[in-house]
Enzyme design. Structure first.
Site, PDB file in Angstrom:
ATOM      1  N   ILE A   1      -8.400   6.817  28.955  1.00 49.68           N
ATOM      2  CA  ILE A   1      -9.328   7.915  29.476  1.00 49.68           C
ATOM      3  C   ILE A   1     -10.028   8.555  28.123  1.00 49.68           C
ATOM      4  O   ILE A   1     -11.156   8.870  28.330  1.00 49.68           O
ATOM      5  CB  ILE A   1      -8.775   8.646  30.513  1.00 49.68           C
ATOM      6  CG1 ILE A   1      -9.756   9.646  30.976  1.00 49.68           C
ATOM      7  CG2 ILE A   1      -7.480   9.564  29.499  1.00 49.68           C
ATOM      8  CD1 ILE A   1      -9.062  10.485  32.071  1.00 49.68           C
TER       9      ILE A   1
ATOM     10  N   CYS B   1       3.679  11.837  -6.075  1.00 48.64           N
ATOM     11  CA  CYS B   1       3.493  13.137  -5.571  1.00 48.64           C
ATOM     12  C   CYS B   1       4.633  13.736  -5.345  1.00 48.64           C
ATOM     13  O   CYS B   1       5.377  14.437  -6.318  1.00 48.64           O
ATOM     14  CB  CYS B   1       2.715  13.015  -4.175  1.00 48.64           C
ATOM     15  SG  CYS B   1       1.881  14.343  -3.680  1.00 48.64           S
TER      16      CYS B   1
ATOM     17  N   ARG C   1      -0.609  20.129  -2.396  1.00 45.71           N
ATOM     18  CA  ARG C   1      -1.005  21.780  -2.469  1.00 45.71           C
ATOM     19  C   ARG C   1      -0.323  22.357  -3.835  1.00 45.71           C
ATOM     20  O   ARG C   1      -0.763  23.322  -4.285  1.00 45.71           O
ATOM     21  CB  ARG C   1      -0.632  22.361  -1.311  1.00 45.71           C
ATOM     22  CG  ARG C   1      -1.084  23.910  -1.246  1.00 45.71           C
ATOM     23  CD  ARG C   1      -1.003  24.340   0.062  1.00 45.71           C
ATOM     24  NE  ARG C   1      -2.337  24.213   0.972  1.00 45.71           N
ATOM     25  CZ  ARG C   1      -1.942  23.239   2.108  1.00 45.71           C
ATOM     26  NH1 ARG C   1      -1.086  22.988   2.425  1.00 45.71           N
ATOM     27  NH2 ARG C   1      -3.393  22.910   2.740  1.00 45.71           N
TER      28      ARG C   1
ATOM     29  N   HIS D   1      -1.300   9.447  -5.609  1.00 44.56           N
ATOM     30  CA  HIS D   1      -0.897   8.586  -4.813  1.00 44.56           C
ATOM     31  C   HIS D   1      -1.673   6.889  -5.609  1.00 44.56           C
ATOM     32  O   HIS D   1      -2.584   6.587  -5.070  1.00 44.56           O
ATOM     33  CB  HIS D   1      -1.217   8.472  -3.544  1.00 44.56           C
ATOM     34  CG  HIS D   1      -0.343   9.830  -2.824  1.00 44.56           C
ATOM     35  ND1 HIS D   1       0.651   9.513  -1.868  1.00 44.56           N
ATOM     36  CD2 HIS D   1      -0.930  11.108  -2.822  1.00 44.56           C
ATOM     37  CE1 HIS D   1       1.069  10.656  -1.439  1.00 44.56           C
ATOM     38  NE2 HIS D   1       0.236  11.599  -1.981  1.00 44.56           N
TER      39      HIS D   1
ATOM     40  N   GLU E   1      -0.859   4.122  -4.821  1.00 42.56           N
ATOM     41  CA  GLU E   1      -1.053   3.257  -3.850  1.00 42.56           C
ATOM     42  C   GLU E   1      -2.224   2.973  -3.022  1.00 42.56           C
ATOM     43  O   GLU E   1      -2.536   1.860  -2.478  1.00 42.56           O
ATOM     44  CB  GLU E   1       0.272   3.430  -2.621  1.00 42.56           C
ATOM     45  CG  GLU E   1       0.151   4.580  -1.772  1.00 42.56           C
ATOM     46  CD  GLU E   1       0.743   5.836  -2.374  1.00 42.56           C
ATOM     47  OE1 GLU E   1       0.975   6.820  -1.500  1.00 42.56           O
ATOM     48  OE2 GLU E   1       0.853   5.840  -3.626  1.00 42.56           O
TER      49      GLU E   1
END
Length: 534
Positions: A149, A382, A463, A508, A510
């Protein structure tokens, strides 16, 4: 040439490999000399997956321009070797947000705002966003299955695109399942027939069926599906499970997917140049039987897709080093100082990846301590870097209460602290340090040896940052800041002086790894791990 449009929909069940099909077709068309861009439409109302649980959604992939996206964009980038942007990741939440913002500004001149035409027009704007650029073909994948839907407005929008363009400019591909019934020893086409009927009820006739099957599709079954699904027999493509993910484009090439797409779209470059991809697959298939065991120690290991790009990057590094990578997923919540030796025994290397929240953090710290003290090759990503700093501060500098402000805002030694411009932010979602940032590498460091340059760019999603107040003290004790922002204010990489291989990045790596161009940090980790038990 006029921009061509390919839409990839799914039926029967989810998880059939629409993303891999779209990514593979993108590679095959690129190998014919076309400029291709992939995009993903997700039907959920979240603005992006950035605030969604990895258990529910898998990893959040980040683009160069800082978009938090569905993991399928990682497949697109790895297969096509094209850096995508925020224009390649669209959710219904993003569409509704844009439409409501326009309504509040009065852009609709007081008209009643409706799904048709306002929502569908906003969707089409995203599809047509690549017109008047150098893009030849846009491949758009629709998340979910036909009949959901929440995806009905997406189906209606792509139907309208088919009406607004010439038939040779729009191609509909439907990915379905051909289940194998063991009792009768046969493939069943009825689920596919019903799925196609559902799609046709919305005004879309699929031009190509990609049928996921564990078995070869008999000729008589192809003829039956062609008849009942109103699709040419040559446009029924088998997509069997491959021994290696990167074999899929060549399997689909052999089945004729790209050739039939070219014929329908009246593209004149029908002959592919797949030699480089064939060499890659040959290289993968010729990897020796030597195994290297690398642990991914994190808090989301119940769903391996939570670390999909990390796992793929390890496999890429395995191809490059000529070894088979055996990935061991370890729940960081289960690691303690007392059982670390037992839980981490037999590993050739360890990765502590990114994440958010306090759960499982102490286990990550104990994992890093074990790797540091036992000379196990280690890569921190990270949060993995941040916890490497915390572990070093606690156990080497003897700052027992050292922590990150993310977990203890009142700690006396916040070796990881929040960036000043982040302190005033209260909203979640798209408010972190996101996207590609430059990093200057220290000359003579392990990082320089790995990257073979002093200037790199990597993608971020965080952050909190390394606290420079402790930098001199850390370096004197042996944890070197080997990579920083160009102004030297943000520490991007750290490494240990007296360790065979111990390095971590705030970014990161990756997200930029490719099967034929693996991320340097992963290649170096696997190389170090390969030599552990040499």
């Amino acid at each position: 040439m006029k921009t061509k449009y390919i839409f990839v929909t799914g039926g029967v069940v989810s998880g059939l490999g629409k993303g891999i099909t779209a990514a593979s077709l993108g590679r095959l068309l690129k190998n014919r000399g076309y400029k291709v861009v992939n995009q993903k439409f997700d039907p959920y109302i979240n603005v992006d997956p950035g605030t969604m649980s990895p258990y529910e959604h898998g990893e959040v992939f980040v683009t160069d321009d800082g978009a938090e996206t569905d993991l399928d964009l990682g497949h697109y980038e790895r297969f096509t070797d094209e850096n995508l942007s925020k224009n390649s990741s669209i959710t219904m939440g993003k569409i509704y947000q844009e439409v409501l913002d326009r309504e509040r500004r009065g852009d609709y001149l007081g008209k009643t705002v409706q799904v048709i035409p306002h929502i569908t027009n906003a969707i089409k704007e995203k599809i047509y966003a690549f017109e008047d650029t150098d893009v030849d073909i846009v491949i758009s994948e629709l998340g979910g299955t036909v009949g959901d839907i929440e995806g009905l407005s997406l189906i209606e929008a792509i139907r309208q695109v088919g009406i607004e363009n010439a038939p040779e400019d729009v191609l509909y591909i439907h990915v379905t399942l051909l289940p194998y019934i063991h009792g009768s020893n046969e493939l069943k086409s009825k689920p596919t027939q019903h799925s196609v009927k559902e799609l046709q009820s919305f005004g879309i006739k699929p031009d190509i069926l990609v049928c996921r099957s564990e078995n070869e599709i008999p000729e008589n079954l192809r003829e039956k599906m062609a008849l009942f699904c109103n699709v040419r027999k040559e446009n029924i493509i088998a997509n069997r499970t491959a021994s290696c993910l990167y074999e899929v484009p060549l399997m689909l090439e052999k089945e004729g997917l790209a050739l039939q797409a070219c014929k329908h779209l009246r593209l004149d470059k029908e002959q592919p140049n797949n030699q480089e991809w064939e060499k890659l697959v040959e290289k993968i298939n010729n990897v020796t039987d030597k195994k290297v065991t690398i642990a991914i120690v994190g808090k989301y290991v119940r769903l391996e897709d939570s670390y999909l790009s990390v796992a793929e990057s390890l496999r890429h590094a395995g191809f490059e080093n000529g070894v088979k990578i055996q990935i061991k997923y370890i729940d960081s919540e289960e690691i303690t100082k007392e059982n670390a030796k037992e839980k981490l025994a037999g590993l050739d290397g360890i990765i502590v990846p990114g994440g958010f929240g306090n759960r499982g953090v102490q286990g990550k710290i104990e994992t890093i301590r074990y790797a540091r003290e036992n000379n196990i090759p280690f890569l921190g990503i990270c949060l993995g870097m941040q916890m490497a700093v915390v572990e070093f501060a606690r156990n080497v500098l003897k700052l027992e209460d050292a922590n990150s402000e993310e977990f203890n805002p009142e700690c006396q030694n916040p070796v990881i602290h929040i960036m000043k411009d982040q302190k005033v932010i209260t909203k979640k979602g798209g408010t972190m340090r996101l996207g590609s940032y430059p990093c200057v590498i220290k000359k003579g460091s392990l990082a320089e040896k790995i990257y073979k340059t002093t200037d790199i760019e990597e993608r971020h999603r965080h952050r909190f940052e390394y606290n420079n107040t402790y930098r001199e003290q850390m370096e004197e004790a042996g944890l070197i800041a080997s990579g920083t922002s160009p102004d030297g204010m943000l520490v991007e990489m750290v490494e240990l002086k007296d360790h065979p291989f111990f390095i971590a990045g705030q970014f990161h790596p990756e997200f930029k790894s490719r099967p034929d161009r693996p991320a340097p940090l992963f290649v170096a980790l696997v190389k170090a791990a390969k030599n552990v038990n040499k």
